[in-house]
Design a protein around this motif. Structure first.
Motif, PDB file in Angstrom:
ATOM      1  N   VAL A   1      18.400 -15.078 -20.307  1.00  0.00           N
ATOM      2  CA  VAL A   1      17.511 -16.100 -20.874  1.00  0.00           C
ATOM      3  C   VAL A   1      16.509 -15.349 -21.738  1.00  0.00           C
ATOM      4  O   VAL A   1      15.757 -14.504 -21.250  1.00  0.00           O
ATOM      5  CB  VAL A   1      16.755 -16.883 -19.777  1.00  0.00           C
ATOM      6  N   ILE A   2      16.534 -15.611 -23.028  1.00  0.00           N
ATOM      7  CA  ILE A   2      15.660 -14.874 -23.939  1.00  0.00           C
ATOM      8  C   ILE A   2      14.739 -15.841 -24.679  1.00  0.00           C
ATOM      9  O   ILE A   2      15.174 -16.868 -25.198  1.00  0.00           O
ATOM     10  CB  ILE A   2      16.482 -14.009 -24.932  1.00  0.00           C
ATOM     11  N   VAL A   3      13.457 -15.492 -24.662  1.00  0.00           N
ATOM     12  CA  VAL A   3      12.474 -16.208 -25.475  1.00  0.00           C
ATOM     13  C   VAL A   3      12.294 -15.408 -26.753  1.00  0.00           C
ATOM     14  O   VAL A   3      12.122 -14.190 -26.703  1.00  0.00           O
ATOM     15  CB  VAL A   3      11.123 -16.299 -24.738  1.00  0.00           C
ATOM     16  N   THR A   4      12.370 -16.070 -27.880  1.00  0.00           N
ATOM     17  CA  THR A   4      12.143 -15.363 -29.138  1.00  0.00           C
ATOM     18  C   THR A   4      11.472 -16.290 -30.146  1.00  0.00           C
ATOM     19  O   THR A   4      11.729 -17.488 -30.146  1.00  0.00           O
ATOM     20  CB  THR A   4      13.472 -14.794 -29.709  1.00  0.00           C
ATOM     21  N   HIS A   5      10.594 -15.685 -30.965  1.00  0.00           N
ATOM     22  CA  HIS A   5      10.017 -16.504 -32.039  1.00  0.00           C
ATOM     23  C   HIS A   5      10.850 -16.328 -33.299  1.00  0.00           C
ATOM     24  O   HIS A   5      10.574 -16.930 -34.324  1.00  0.00           O
ATOM     25  CB  HIS A   5       8.560 -16.094 -32.286  1.00  0.00           C
ATOM     26  N   ASP A   6      11.883 -15.477 -33.199  1.00  0.00           N
ATOM     27  CA  ASP A   6      12.721 -15.124 -34.336  1.00  0.00           C
ATOM     28  C   ASP A   6      13.974 -16.023 -34.303  1.00  0.00           C
ATOM     29  O   ASP A   6      14.924 -15.758 -33.569  1.00  0.00           O
ATOM     30  CB  ASP A   6      13.077 -13.628 -34.182  1.00  0.00           C
ATOM     31  N   VAL A   7      13.934 -17.097 -35.097  1.00  0.00           N
ATOM     32  CA  VAL A   7      15.019 -18.079 -35.074  1.00  0.00           C
ATOM     33  C   VAL A   7      16.371 -17.464 -35.476  1.00  0.00           C
ATOM     34  O   VAL A   7      17.375 -17.689 -34.791  1.00  0.00           O
ATOM     35  CB  VAL A   7      14.646 -19.311 -35.943  1.00  0.00           C
TER      36      VAL A   7
ATOM     37  N   PRO B   1      22.108 -30.864 -35.276  1.00  0.00           N
ATOM     38  CA  PRO B   1      21.210 -31.196 -34.160  1.00  0.00           C
ATOM     39  C   PRO B   1      21.056 -32.709 -34.000  1.00  0.00           C
ATOM     40  O   PRO B   1      21.221 -33.454 -34.969  1.00  0.00           O
ATOM     41  CB  PRO B   1      19.883 -30.562 -34.601  1.00  0.00           C
ATOM     42  N   ALA B   2      20.763 -33.116 -32.765  1.00  0.00           N
ATOM     43  CA  ALA B   2      20.579 -34.548 -32.522  1.00  0.00           C
ATOM     44  C   ALA B   2      19.198 -35.002 -32.983  1.00  0.00           C
ATOM     45  O   ALA B   2      18.983 -36.179 -33.272  1.00  0.00           O
ATOM     46  CB  ALA B   2      20.773 -34.840 -31.036  1.00  0.00           C
ATOM     47  N   GLN B   3      18.252 -34.073 -33.028  1.00  0.00           N
ATOM     48  CA  GLN B   3      16.873 -34.433 -33.363  1.00  0.00           C
ATOM     49  C   GLN B   3      16.454 -33.838 -34.706  1.00  0.00           C
ATOM     50  O   GLN B   3      16.707 -32.660 -34.974  1.00  0.00           O
ATOM     51  CB  GLN B   3      15.912 -33.888 -32.290  1.00  0.00           C
ATOM     52  N   ASP B   4      15.795 -34.652 -35.518  1.00  0.00           N
ATOM     53  CA  ASP B   4      15.287 -34.157 -36.810  1.00  0.00           C
ATOM     54  C   ASP B   4      14.304 -33.018 -36.596  1.00  0.00           C
ATOM     55  O   ASP B   4      14.236 -32.077 -37.387  1.00  0.00           O
ATOM     56  CB  ASP B   4      14.589 -35.283 -37.583  1.00  0.00           C
ATOM     57  N   ALA B   5      13.518 -33.112 -35.506  1.00  0.00           N
ATOM     58  CA  ALA B   5      12.510 -32.073 -35.240  1.00  0.00           C
ATOM     59  C   ALA B   5      13.182 -30.725 -35.030  1.00  0.00           C
ATOM     60  O   ALA B   5      12.677 -29.690 -35.465  1.00  0.00           O
ATOM     61  CB  ALA B   5      11.692 -32.451 -34.016  1.00  0.00           C
TER      62      ALA B   5
ATOM     63  N   GLU C   1      14.251 -29.415 -38.386  1.00  0.00           N
ATOM     64  CA  GLU C   1      13.082 -28.967 -39.144  1.00  0.00           C
ATOM     65  C   GLU C   1      12.599 -27.609 -38.629  1.00  0.00           C
ATOM     66  O   GLU C   1      12.331 -26.700 -39.400  1.00  0.00           O
ATOM     67  CB  GLU C   1      11.975 -30.013 -38.993  1.00  0.00           C
ATOM     68  N   TYR C   2      12.537 -27.471 -37.316  1.00  0.00           N
ATOM     69  CA  TYR C   2      12.040 -26.215 -36.748  1.00  0.00           C
ATOM     70  C   TYR C   2      12.994 -25.070 -37.054  1.00  0.00           C
ATOM     71  O   TYR C   2      12.578 -23.980 -37.468  1.00  0.00           O
ATOM     72  CB  TYR C   2      11.825 -26.337 -35.230  1.00  0.00           C
ATOM     73  N   LEU C   3      14.294 -25.297 -36.857  1.00  0.00           N
ATOM     74  CA  LEU C   3      15.274 -24.225 -37.067  1.00  0.00           C
ATOM     75  C   LEU C   3      15.367 -23.824 -38.533  1.00  0.00           C
ATOM     76  O   LEU C   3      15.709 -22.691 -38.857  1.00  0.00           O
ATOM     77  CB  LEU C   3      16.652 -24.624 -36.523  1.00  0.00           C
ATOM     78  N   ALA C   4      15.034 -24.753 -39.415  1.00  0.00           N
ATOM     79  CA  ALA C   4      15.053 -24.442 -40.854  1.00  0.00           C
ATOM     80  C   ALA C   4      13.783 -23.715 -41.268  1.00  0.00           C
ATOM     81  O   ALA C   4      13.599 -23.378 -42.430  1.00  0.00           O
ATOM     82  CB  ALA C   4      15.225 -25.718 -41.663  1.00  0.00           C
ATOM     83  N   GLY C   5      12.888 -23.503 -40.310  1.00  0.00           N
ATOM     84  CA  GLY C   5      11.670 -22.751 -40.607  1.00  0.00           C
ATOM     85  C   GLY C   5      10.507 -23.642 -40.997  1.00  0.00           C
ATOM     86  O   GLY C   5       9.458 -23.157 -41.424  1.00  0.00           O
ATOM     87  N   GLY C   6      10.693 -24.953 -40.825  1.00  0.00           N
ATOM     88  CA  GLY C   6       9.619 -25.878 -41.178  1.00  0.00           C
ATOM     89  C   GLY C   6       8.617 -26.016 -40.056  1.00  0.00           C
ATOM     90  O   GLY C   6       8.864 -25.605 -38.924  1.00  0.00           O
ATOM     91  N   LEU C   7       7.474 -26.549 -40.386  1.00  0.00           N
ATOM     92  CA  LEU C   7       6.472 -26.819 -39.358  1.00  0.00           C
ATOM     93  C   LEU C   7       6.820 -28.150 -38.711  1.00  0.00           C
ATOM     94  O   LEU C   7       7.146 -29.110 -39.389  1.00  0.00           O
ATOM     95  CB  LEU C   7       5.086 -26.922 -39.991  1.00  0.00           C
ATOM     96  N   VAL C   8       6.767 -28.178 -37.405  1.00  0.00           N
ATOM     97  CA  VAL C   8       7.072 -29.423 -36.718  1.00  0.00           C
ATOM     98  C   VAL C   8       5.774 -30.019 -36.202  1.00  0.00           C
ATOM     99  O   VAL C   8       5.029 -29.357 -35.497  1.00  0.00           O
ATOM    100  CB  VAL C   8       8.021 -29.170 -35.523  1.00  0.00           C
TER     101      VAL C   8
ATOM    102  N   MET D   1      15.389 -19.540 -25.915  1.00  0.00           N
ATOM    103  CA  MET D   1      14.381 -20.602 -25.962  1.00  0.00           C
ATOM    104  C   MET D   1      13.480 -20.331 -27.154  1.00  0.00           C
ATOM    105  O   MET D   1      12.912 -19.240 -27.277  1.00  0.00           O
ATOM    106  CB  MET D   1      13.576 -20.616 -24.679  1.00  0.00           C
ATOM    107  N   VAL D   2      13.374 -21.322 -28.018  1.00  0.00           N
ATOM    108  CA  VAL D   2      12.514 -21.184 -29.191  1.00  0.00           C
ATOM    109  C   VAL D   2      11.537 -22.353 -29.223  1.00  0.00           C
ATOM    110  O   VAL D   2      11.763 -23.393 -28.601  1.00  0.00           O
ATOM    111  CB  VAL D   2      13.333 -21.155 -30.516  1.00  0.00           C
ATOM    112  N   GLY D   3      10.458 -22.164 -29.954  1.00  0.00           N
ATOM    113  CA  GLY D   3       9.458 -23.228 -30.088  1.00  0.00           C
ATOM    114  C   GLY D   3       8.148 -22.604 -30.509  1.00  0.00           C
ATOM    115  O   GLY D   3       7.956 -21.386 -30.353  1.00  0.00           O
ATOM    116  N   PRO D   4       7.248 -23.415 -31.041  1.00  0.00           N
ATOM    117  CA  PRO D   4       5.983 -22.875 -31.537  1.00  0.00           C
ATOM    118  C   PRO D   4       5.176 -22.190 -30.447  1.00  0.00           C
ATOM    119  O   PRO D   4       5.336 -22.493 -29.260  1.00  0.00           O
ATOM    120  CB  PRO D   4       5.236 -24.107 -32.057  1.00  0.00           C
ATOM    121  N   SER D   5       4.318 -21.299 -30.861  1.00  0.00           N
ATOM    122  CA  SER D   5       3.449 -20.587 -29.934  1.00  0.00           C
ATOM    123  C   SER D   5       2.664 -21.585 -29.082  1.00  0.00           C
ATOM    124  O   SER D   5       2.182 -22.600 -29.591  1.00  0.00           O
ATOM    125  CB  SER D   5       2.500 -19.729 -30.777  1.00  0.00           C
TER     126      SER D   5
END
Ligand code: ADP
Ligand code: MG
Length: 287
Positions: A217-223, A254-258, A261-268, A54-58
């Motif tokens: 199930v692992i949470v990581t901020h490291d994409v 991915p089905a979603q642009d967001a 963007e997130y996986l590429a390291g961009g700010l969503v 599971m990934v996603g912003p803080s």
């Protein structure tokens, strides 16, 4: 609409998804702290024997979701949980939480070993449960330490104090302790958060070693880490699952642009409440 009526890649992937057996599942899961909703109806399957990252912003609710899977969140005063969580089809939210936590173990960001020997730490949960015959202790000890990829480092010092080990080694002992009680699911909340790159590599090796035997199930901020260790990936944002699916597919198509963007390291910066380009179908809305 697909004119040939053959399933497109997404439909085909969804079909494949539906064939996967899910040991654990959330449906319409809502969590609020003191009346403030932080999970807004999460539907998330955890495929048996797979690693789901599971990934996603803080602040998007990853830890809350993880802690709800083994009922730790209810220990937080003012925390309310609604919706459904199941394990093997059984209702987790109404079973004995102690029994649930035997089936759903957890590894935290920082190692939390006891000031005891390595052996006593690894067998701590096994002995506390009191249901495993003593003859199995050695087998569980070695098997868990091997899966945690630390057996070779500690096999000659099992009776030494575990706190003398490095942080990375201690974290792998924590994994061994969790594995020793033979849970069905292991939850890991940023388990490499406090580790150096070499220890992180070992920890990732151990996740790959337990794959198939236990559901992770692992949470990581490291994409990049999520890409290396997971079979399935869930991208969370503001308490919603924006997209979940096969890890490779989410990275490549991915089905979603967001998500891209997130996986590429961009700010969503999306507003999941108002942005109807985000497909939140299947996500139950909090009542
Ligand atoms: N014990 C708590 N009491 C009140 N609010 C909390 C508590 N824990 C987390 N939150 C809030 O819930 C939201 C989700 O937090 P969290 O699950 O920790 O997100 P993540 O792990 O993705 O960073 C955040 O807005 C956070 O401030
Ligand atoms: Mg967190």
């Amino acid at each position: 609409m697909n004119p040939t009526m053959t399933p497109g890649p997404v439909a085909a992937a969804n079909h494949k998804e539906s064939l996967v057996n899910n040991v654990m599942e959330t449906r319409g899961l809502r969590v609020a702290y003191s009346g403030r909703d932080v999970l807004h109806g999460v539907d998330l399957p955890f495929g048996t024997g797979l690693v789901t990252a599971m990934v996603g912003p803080s602040g998007c609710g990853k830890t809350t979701l993880l802690r709800t899977l083994n009922r730790l969140s209810e220990l937080t005063p003012g925390c309310k949980v609604g919706g459904q969580v199941t394990i093997d089809g059984e209702d987790c939210l109404h079973m004995d939480p102690v029994l649930l936590r035997r089936r759903v173990g957890m590894v935290f960001q920082r190692p939390n070993l006891f000031p005891m020997s390595i052996r006593e730490n690894v067998l701590y949960g096994v002995k506390a449960q009191g249901t495993t015959p003593k003859e199995r202790y050695e087998e569980l000890l070695e098997g868990s330490l091997r899966k945690a990829v630390i057996w070779e480092e500690v096999k000659d010092r099992l009776d030494e104090c575990a706190l003398a080990l490095s942080g990375g080694q201690q974290q792998r002992i924590c994994i061994a302790r969790t594995l020793a009680v033979e849970p069905e699911v292991i939850l890991m909340d940023e388990p490499a958060g406090s580790l150096d790159p070499r220890s992180t590599g070992k920890l990732e090796e151990s996740i790959l070693a337990m794959r198939g035997d236990v559901t992770v199930v692992i949470v990581t901020h490291d994409v990049p880490q999520a890409r290396r260790v997971s079979d399935r990936l869930a991208f969370m944002y503001h308490g919603h699952i924006v997209e979940v699916g096969d890890t490779r597919q989410l990275f490549e198509n991915p089905a979603q642009d967001a998500t891209r963007e997130y996986l590429a390291g961009g700010l969503v910066t999306i507003n999941t409440e108002t942005d109807d380009s985000i497909d939140l179908s299947g996500v139950a809305v909090a009542e």
